[in-house]
Design a protein around this motif. Structure first.
Motif, PDB file in Angstrom:
ATOM      1  N   THR A  24       0.669  -1.273  -0.182  1.00  0.00           N
ATOM      2  CA  THR A  24      -0.111   0.276  -0.010  1.00  0.00           C
ATOM      3  C   THR A  24       0.771   1.067  -0.259  1.00  0.00           C
ATOM      4  N   VAL A  25       0.255   2.460   0.051  1.00  0.00           N
ATOM      5  CA  VAL A  25       1.330   3.818   0.195  1.00  0.00           C
ATOM      6  C   VAL A  25       0.577   4.558   1.025  1.00  0.00           C
ATOM      7  N   ARG A  26       1.437   5.245   1.674  1.00  0.00           N
ATOM      8  CA  ARG A  26       1.553   5.972   2.784  1.00  0.00           C
ATOM      9  C   ARG A  26       1.222   7.196   2.187  1.00  0.00           C
ATOM     10  N   PRO A  27       0.184   7.841   3.400  1.00  0.00           N
ATOM     11  CA  PRO A  27       0.040   9.450   2.842  1.00  0.00           C
ATOM     12  C   PRO A  27       1.386   9.971   2.598  1.00  0.00           C
ATOM     13  N   ASP A  28       2.656   9.945   2.785  1.00  0.00           N
ATOM     14  CA  ASP A  28       3.795  11.025   2.420  1.00  0.00           C
ATOM     15  C   ASP A  28       4.333  10.038   0.964  1.00  0.00           C
ATOM     16  N   GLY A  29       3.342   9.227   0.753  1.00  0.00           N
ATOM     17  CA  GLY A  29       3.950   8.779  -1.081  1.00  0.00           C
ATOM     18  C   GLY A  29       4.693   7.465  -0.214  1.00  0.00           C
ATOM     19  N   ARG A  30       5.450   6.594   0.499  1.00  0.00           N
ATOM     20  CA  ARG A  30       6.453   5.783   0.608  1.00  0.00           C
ATOM     21  C   ARG A  30       5.318   4.378   0.951  1.00  0.00           C
ATOM     22  N   ALA A  31       6.437   3.589   0.169  1.00  0.00           N
ATOM     23  CA  ALA A  31       5.515   1.934   0.466  1.00  0.00           C
ATOM     24  C   ALA A  31       5.268   1.491   1.324  1.00  0.00           C
ATOM     25  N   HIS A  32       4.608   0.780   1.529  1.00  0.00           N
ATOM     26  CA  HIS A  32       4.591  -0.410   2.769  1.00  0.00           C
ATOM     27  C   HIS A  32       3.887  -1.402   2.238  1.00  0.00           C
ATOM     28  N   ALA A  33       4.460  -2.132   2.615  1.00  0.00           N
ATOM     29  CA  ALA A  33       4.523  -3.901   2.307  1.00  0.00           C
ATOM     30  C   ALA A  33       4.054  -4.676   3.240  1.00  0.00           C
ATOM     31  N   MET A  34       3.154  -6.194   3.110  1.00  0.00           N
ATOM     32  CA  MET A  34       2.951  -6.500   4.889  1.00  0.00           C
ATOM     33  C   MET A  34       2.727  -7.728   3.931  1.00  0.00           C
ATOM     34  N   PRO A  35       2.821  -8.957   4.858  1.00  0.00           N
ATOM     35  CA  PRO A  35       2.127 -10.833   4.562  1.00  0.00           C
ATOM     36  C   PRO A  35       0.552 -10.021   5.423  1.00  0.00           C
ATOM     37  N   VAL A  36      -0.358 -10.913   4.827  1.00  0.00           N
ATOM     38  CA  VAL A  36      -1.579 -10.885   4.802  1.00  0.00           C
ATOM     39  C   VAL A  36      -1.738 -12.488   4.657  1.00  0.00           C
ATOM     40  N   MET A  37      -2.690 -12.668   4.722  1.00  0.00           N
ATOM     41  CA  MET A  37      -4.300 -14.068   5.184  1.00  0.00           C
ATOM     42  C   MET A  37      -4.865 -13.338   3.879  1.00  0.00           C
ATOM     43  N   GLN A  38      -5.426 -14.150   2.859  1.00  0.00           N
ATOM     44  CA  GLN A  38      -6.485 -13.674   2.205  1.00  0.00           C
ATOM     45  C   GLN A  38      -6.625 -14.999   1.433  1.00  0.00           C
TER      46      GLN A  38
ATOM     47  N   PHE B 284     -12.767 -16.760   5.429  1.00  0.00           N
ATOM     48  CA  PHE B 284     -11.544 -17.351   5.879  1.00  0.00           C
ATOM     49  C   PHE B 284     -11.951 -18.310   7.051  1.00  0.00           C
ATOM     50  N   GLU B 285     -13.222 -18.988   7.687  1.00  0.00           N
ATOM     51  CA  GLU B 285     -13.315 -19.626   8.443  1.00  0.00           C
ATOM     52  C   GLU B 285     -12.918 -21.061   7.884  1.00  0.00           C
ATOM     53  N   ALA B 286     -13.440 -21.347   6.535  1.00  0.00           N
ATOM     54  CA  ALA B 286     -12.383 -22.739   6.244  1.00  0.00           C
ATOM     55  C   ALA B 286     -11.109 -22.953   5.776  1.00  0.00           C
ATOM     56  N   LYS B 287     -10.841 -21.607   5.239  1.00  0.00           N
ATOM     57  CA  LYS B 287      -9.247 -21.859   5.071  1.00  0.00           C
ATOM     58  C   LYS B 287      -8.355 -22.160   6.175  1.00  0.00           C
ATOM     59  N   TYR B 288      -8.729 -20.980   7.049  1.00  0.00           N
ATOM     60  CA  TYR B 288      -7.638 -20.942   8.427  1.00  0.00           C
ATOM     61  C   TYR B 288      -7.966 -21.384   9.434  1.00  0.00           C
ATOM     62  N   GLY B 289      -9.617 -21.696   9.612  1.00  0.00           N
ATOM     63  CA  GLY B 289      -9.552 -22.096  11.165  1.00  0.00           C
ATOM     64  C   GLY B 289     -10.217 -20.711  11.996  1.00  0.00           C
ATOM     65  N   TRP B 290     -10.382 -19.478  11.531  1.00  0.00           N
ATOM     66  CA  TRP B 290     -10.794 -18.005  12.284  1.00  0.00           C
ATOM     67  C   TRP B 290     -12.048 -17.707  12.091  1.00  0.00           C
ATOM     68  N   GLU B 291     -12.374 -17.770  12.997  1.00  0.00           N
ATOM     69  CA  GLU B 291     -13.476 -17.460  13.582  1.00  0.00           C
ATOM     70  C   GLU B 291     -14.154 -16.388  13.648  1.00  0.00           C
ATOM     71  N   LEU B 292     -14.861 -15.548  12.837  1.00  0.00           N
ATOM     72  CA  LEU B 292     -14.765 -14.180  12.957  1.00  0.00           C
ATOM     73  C   LEU B 292     -16.237 -13.957  13.035  1.00  0.00           C
ATOM     74  N   ALA B 293     -16.501 -12.832  14.186  1.00  0.00           N
ATOM     75  CA  ALA B 293     -18.275 -12.127  14.127  1.00  0.00           C
ATOM     76  C   ALA B 293     -18.325 -10.968  13.152  1.00  0.00           C
ATOM     77  N   VAL B 294     -19.625 -10.908  13.124  1.00  0.00           N
ATOM     78  CA  VAL B 294     -19.928  -9.618  11.789  1.00  0.00           C
ATOM     79  C   VAL B 294     -20.854  -8.995  12.358  1.00  0.00           C
ATOM     80  N   ARG B 295     -20.551  -7.995  12.923  1.00  0.00           N
ATOM     81  CA  ARG B 295     -21.987  -6.997  13.814  1.00  0.00           C
ATOM     82  C   ARG B 295     -22.435  -5.471  13.303  1.00  0.00           C
ATOM     83  N   ASP B 296     -22.337  -4.989  13.200  1.00  0.00           N
ATOM     84  CA  ASP B 296     -22.956  -3.329  12.808  1.00  0.00           C
ATOM     85  C   ASP B 296     -21.796  -2.918  10.936  1.00  0.00           C
ATOM     86  N   GLY B 297     -21.685  -4.094  10.471  1.00  0.00           N
ATOM     87  CA  GLY B 297     -21.705  -3.554   9.274  1.00  0.00           C
ATOM     88  C   GLY B 297     -19.567  -4.260   9.534  1.00  0.00           C
TER      89      GLY B 297
END
Length: 173
Positions: free
Chosen positions: A47-61, A121-134
């Protein structure tokens, strides 16, 4: 996002001074890129920081609703970057393909979509997340931290073969 397949083409032509193949037969189908994303245990999000510098991180997808989705806390550097500038790059490498996807990340707020993506996400990683209020929460952690789901809409992607000699560009309509 259009469900039509992207245009697949050679990345380099005969006029380019490159050792990469210019044989049309080496163009890879988008299904190979999609499978690369689907099966990857993680991807790198740039992604790009507000000052234009790049930012990279591993994420689950995950792959849901015919698109790649990532999650991050809205207050994280990634989340703040995406709220200010939705353009990003997702990269992943497998034994058969190195993939670079340029696109736009849009945070989902609709509860039906959030539930489908949470189920992925739960099917792929077994990560249970709750959905509420958007939003999405991890109720198993102290304070139930909030997460956002971001759909990556590809604009352009590049696939490089494991042989180092083939390259495909996909342009999405």
């Amino acid at each position: 996002m259009s469900t039509a397949l992207p245009v697949a083409e050679l990345l380099f032509g005969e006029a380019d001074a490159t050792p990469i193949s210019t044989d049309e037969a080496t163009v890879k189908p988008w299904e190979q890129g999609r499978e690369c994303l689907r099966s990857a245990p993680k991807v790198w999000l740039s992604t790009v920081r507000p000052d234009g510098r790049a930012h990279a991180m591993p994420v689950m997808q995950v792959w849901a609703d015919d698109a790649p989705w990532i999650t991050t806390r809205p207050t994280s550097r990634k989340g703040r970057n995406l709220s200010g500038n939705p353009w990003c790059v997702v990269t992943v490498s497998t034994e058969t393909l190195d993939l670079v996807v340029e696109g736009e990340a849009v945070r989902a707020r609709d509860e039906a979509t959030l539930r489908r993506v949470a189920a992925a996400f739960e099917a792929k990683y077994g990560w249970e997340l709750a959905v509420r209020d958007g939003s999405v929460y991890e109720d198993h952690l102290p304070g139930s931290p909030e997460y956002g789901f971001y759909r990556i809409t590809p604009v352009r992607a590049f696939g490089y073969g494991a042989d180092g000699l083939t390259a495909t560009r996909w342009r999405f309509a």
